[in-house]
Design an enzyme around this catalytic site. Structure first.
Site, PDB file in Angstrom:
ATOM      1  N   GLY A  46     -27.203  71.268 -64.080  1.00  0.00           N
ATOM      2  CA  GLY A  46     -28.416  71.669 -64.783  1.00  0.00           C
ATOM      3  C   GLY A  46     -29.407  70.520 -64.803  1.00  0.00           C
ATOM      4  N   GLN A  51     -36.277  65.477 -67.989  1.00  0.00           N
ATOM      5  CA  GLN A  51     -35.555  64.561 -67.101  1.00  0.00           C
ATOM      6  C   GLN A  51     -36.342  64.223 -65.846  1.00  0.00           C
ATOM      7  OE1 GLN A  51     -31.726  66.985 -67.263  1.00  0.00           O
ATOM      8  NE2 GLN A  51     -30.937  64.910 -67.070  1.00  0.00           N
ATOM      9  N   CYS A  93     -24.354  63.564 -66.970  1.00  0.00           N
ATOM     10  CA  CYS A  93     -25.771  63.916 -67.015  1.00  0.00           C
ATOM     11  C   CYS A  93     -26.475  63.152 -65.903  1.00  0.00           C
ATOM     12  CB  CYS A  93     -26.326  63.497 -68.379  1.00  0.00           C
ATOM     13  SG  CYS A  93     -28.098  63.766 -68.570  1.00  0.00           S
ATOM     14  N   LEU A  94     -27.405  63.798 -65.208  1.00  0.00           N
ATOM     15  CA  LEU A  94     -28.092  63.103 -64.112  1.00  0.00           C
ATOM     16  C   LEU A  94     -28.897  61.907 -64.602  1.00  0.00           C
ATOM     17  CD1 LEU A  94     -29.287  66.023 -61.772  1.00  0.00           C
ATOM     18  CD2 LEU A  94     -27.289  64.548 -61.533  1.00  0.00           C
ATOM     19  N   HIS A 137     -26.105  71.600 -73.344  1.00  0.00           N
ATOM     20  CA  HIS A 137     -26.496  70.268 -72.866  1.00  0.00           C
ATOM     21  C   HIS A 137     -27.991  70.224 -72.519  1.00  0.00           C
ATOM     22  CE1 HIS A 137     -25.605  66.538 -70.328  1.00  0.00           C
ATOM     23  NE2 HIS A 137     -26.844  66.845 -70.004  1.00  0.00           N
ATOM     24  N   GLU A 138     -28.437  71.217 -71.743  1.00  0.00           N
ATOM     25  CA  GLU A 138     -29.842  71.218 -71.314  1.00  0.00           C
ATOM     26  C   GLU A 138     -30.778  71.518 -72.485  1.00  0.00           C
ATOM     27  OE1 GLU A 138     -30.277  69.889 -68.552  1.00  0.00           O
ATOM     28  OE2 GLU A 138     -28.245  70.157 -67.818  1.00  0.00           O
ATOM     29  N   HIS A 141     -31.733  68.499 -74.357  1.00  0.00           N
ATOM     30  CA  HIS A 141     -32.743  67.638 -73.719  1.00  0.00           C
ATOM     31  C   HIS A 141     -34.154  67.964 -74.222  1.00  0.00           C
ATOM     32  CE1 HIS A 141     -30.749  65.075 -70.831  1.00  0.00           C
ATOM     33  NE2 HIS A 141     -30.058  66.081 -70.316  1.00  0.00           N
TER      34      HIS A 141
END
Ligand code: ZN
Length: 187
Positions: A46, A51, A93-94, A137-138, A141
Site C-alpha cells: 500500500g 508518502q 512501510c516504504l 496502516h495506510e 498515514h
C-alpha cells in the site's frame, strides 16, 4: 505517470495530517496513478499520498499474494466505521526501508471511502488478512500516524530503527488503545 520519491521516516511531512479531497478531479486521478507506479516499483502492499509528499486523504492498496490475487484498490476520504478483534503481526512501510517490527492491529475492519470515480463504497476486511492490516496502516498515514506508533515492544523497535539508520521512536506518539488491548487479552 511517474515514479515519485518516497518520503522517509524523519521527514516532518509524514507527521502532518492530510486534507479531505473535495472533488475527484484529474489532479486526483493523476495522483492515484503516481501512487500505484511508485508502490509497484518499490514492491509495496500500500501507499498513502503523504508518502509521496502530497498531504491529501488518498491511498492505494494491492494486497494480492501468490495464492490469492486481488484487484488493486483506491481509497479516497476513507473512514474506518467498524473494527473488532486483535492481531499482532510484523509490519513494514516504504517510508522505513527494510525495517520490520511487530505491531498491534484490529483483526476486522469496515472502511467506507470513495473510489477512483468518486463513487462511495464499503469494504469489509476480516481475520487479520493483509488487506485488513493494510487498510489500517495506510489510513493512519493520513493522520500522521506511523506503524511504529503501534509497536508491541518499543525497545526492540528502537533497535530495528537504529540498525536501519532511522530516527528512534517518538515516545509521545506511542498509541494506547484500551479497546484493542482488551481484545488482545481476550484473544
Ligand atoms: Zn506506511
Amino acid at each position: 505517470m511517474a515514479i515519485k520519491k518516497v518520503v522517509k521516516y524523519g521527514e516532518p511531512s509524514l507527521r502532518e495530517p492530510s486534507k479531505e479531497v473535495h472533488k475527484v478531479s484529474r489532479k486526483i486521478t493523476d495522483l492515484v496513478q503516481d501512487l500505484f507506479d511508485t508502490m509497484y516499483t518499490y514492491n509495496g502492499v500500500g501507499l498513502a499520498a503523504p508518502q509521496i509528499g502530497v498531504n491529501l486523504r488518498v491511498y492505494v492498496i494491492d494486497a494480492s499474494t501468490k495464492d490469492h490475487p486481488m484487484k488493486p484498490m483506491v481509497f479516497i476520504n476513507p473512514k474506518i466505521i467498524k473494527k473488532s478483534g486483535a492481531i499482532v503481526e510484523d509490519e513494514g512501510c516504504l517510508s522505513f526501508p527494510e525495517a520490520y517490527t511487530a505491531v498491534k492491529r484490529y483483526k476486522n475492519v469496515t472502511v467506507k471511502a470513495l473510489d477512483i470515480n468518486g463513487k462511495p463504497f464499503i469494504l469489509e476486511a476480516k481475520d487479520g488478512c493483509l488487506l485488513a492490516r493494510a487498510v489500517q496502516h495506510e489510513y493512519d498515514h493520513l493522520d500522521g500516524i506511523l506503524f511504529i506508533d503501534h509497536c508491541v515492544n518499543r525497545f526492540e523497535t528502537d533497535e530495528v530503527l537504529a540498525k536501519h539508520h532511522l530516527p528512534p521512536i517518538d515516545e509521545d506518539r506511542l498509541i494506547v488503545d484500551t479497546v484493542l488491548e482488551e481484545e488482545l487479552e481476550n484473544d
